[in-house]
Enzyme design. Structure first.
Site, short mmCIF file in Angstrom:
data_model
loop_
_atom_site.label_atom_id
_atom_site.label_comp_id
_atom_site.label_asym_id
_atom_site.label_seq_id
_atom_site.Cartn_x
_atom_site.Cartn_y
_atom_site.Cartn_z
N TYR A 134 -19.63 -7.14 57.52
CA TYR A 134 -18.90 -6.68 58.70
C TYR A 134 -18.44 -7.90 59.49
O TYR A 134 -19.25 -8.67 60.00
CB TYR A 134 -19.83 -5.77 59.53
CG TYR A 134 -19.25 -5.16 60.79
CD1 TYR A 134 -17.92 -5.32 61.16
CD2 TYR A 134 -20.07 -4.38 61.62
CE1 TYR A 134 -17.43 -4.73 62.32
CE2 TYR A 134 -19.58 -3.79 62.77
CZ TYR A 134 -18.26 -3.97 63.12
OH TYR A 134 -17.77 -3.40 64.27
N LYS A 162 -15.95 -4.77 55.87
CA LYS A 162 -15.17 -4.16 56.95
C LYS A 162 -14.62 -5.32 57.77
O LYS A 162 -15.40 -6.09 58.34
CB LYS A 162 -16.06 -3.27 57.82
CG LYS A 162 -15.32 -2.73 59.04
CD LYS A 162 -16.26 -2.12 60.08
CE LYS A 162 -15.42 -1.66 61.27
NZ LYS A 162 -16.24 -1.27 62.43
N VAL A 205 -12.57 1.76 58.20
CA VAL A 205 -13.67 2.26 59.04
C VAL A 205 -13.06 2.40 60.42
O VAL A 205 -12.73 1.41 61.06
CB VAL A 205 -14.87 1.30 59.05
CG1 VAL A 205 -15.96 1.85 59.97
CG2 VAL A 205 -15.42 1.10 57.65
#
Length: 292
Positions: A134, A162, A205
């Protein structure tokens, strides 16, 4: 495990005493799945992960995992600053049935790329379930380099990233660097979903999907069915919500929008406060635009 489509960055519902509201959590989970979510991503930025204790995170994740009941994958945020703490929390989440973990870069102190490699490899080695990196540099102070991602993509259970950098060039760099690996690049910037899909991202996302799940899913589905004009329309349609989200600290406006559309997710945890009184009419105007 295939990572694709619109995965919702779900908010964490709280009651009036700032405790997790498990009933509202179940209600929200079922609404998001019935509206077409490809996955549920919890304990991220919009899930206020930084304001929850590890015990609360485990209880919340267990509630979500049980309620989802394997209908879609559940991605659980376990990131933090201490490698040992991240490993401990990741093991707990694996035990209660998380499908995958999302691990944000350590923040506040800015680790070197070498330290990031060590951190992520150690976490990956501690569990058997998949890990999604992330990257959110404006909040953490660090951008995971393309070279670091290329090396981490070779680790068996690190299967995606992400990227919330807001940079399409960053996303493209990750896609090119990992094209020979089984690795999914996901847009974490809702404004870039379609652009990212066009250059090879597997999905997104999306926090806006808490409110606009059907619209966000339409971006992905229209794209994969080559209805690009309709995909573009759905992408542009997010902007009315995005312009309002900027009027308060994350995720205060999003949660207020959900509450005003009859989803009782409560307020944010302090120090994040309710949106200012003058913002409420703008939120209501936005909800009217979407028919909510």
């Amino acid at each position: 495990m295939e990572v694709k489509g619109i995965i919702v960055a779900m908010v964490t519902p709280f009651d009036e005493n700032q405790k997790i509201d498990f009933q509202a959590t179940k209600q929200l989970v079922n609404k998001l799945i019935s509206d077409g979510a490809y996955g549920i991503f919890i304990l991220g930025t919009n899930g206020e992960f930084h304001l929850l204790s590890n015990q609360e995170k485990i209880e919340f994740a267990k509630c979500v995992i049980d309620e989802v009941g394997k209908r879609v994958p559940v991605y659980v945020g376990t990131g933090g600053n201490s490698t040992a703490n991240v490993i401990a929390l990741s093991k707990s989440m694996e035990q209660i049935g998380a499908d995958a973990l999302s691990v944000i870069t350590p923040y506040f102190l800015v680790p070197s790329q070498e330290e990031l490699l060590y951190h992520y490899k150690a976490v990956a080695a501690s569990v058997t379930i998949p890990i999604i990196l992330y990257n959110i540099p404006k909040n953490t102070g660090i951008n995971i380099s393309v070279e670091t991602v290329a090396e981490l993509a070779k680790v068996d259970n690190i299967i995606g990233i992400k990227d919330s950098s807001g940079s399409i060039d960053n996303i493209e760099g990750y896609i090119k660097a990992t094209k020979d690996e089984n690795f999914a690049v996901l847009s974490g910037s809702d404004s870039l979903i379609l652009k990212a899909l066009k250059i090879g991202a597997k999905g997104a996302v999306a926090a806006t999907a808490n409110l606009l799940m059907k619209n966000d899913v339409a971006i992905y589905q229209k794209f994969i069915n080559s209805h690009l004009e309709e995909a573009e329309k759905a992408q542009q349609n997010i902007e009315v919500l995005r312009s309002v989200l900027k009027l308060g600290t994350v995720p205060s406006v999003l949660k207020k929008s959900l509450v005003l559309s009859n989803m009782p997710v409560g307020l944010c945890r302090l120090p994040v406060q309710e949106p200012k009184a003058e913002t409420i009419p703008k939120i209501k105007e936005m909800l009217t635009y979407y028919g909510l």
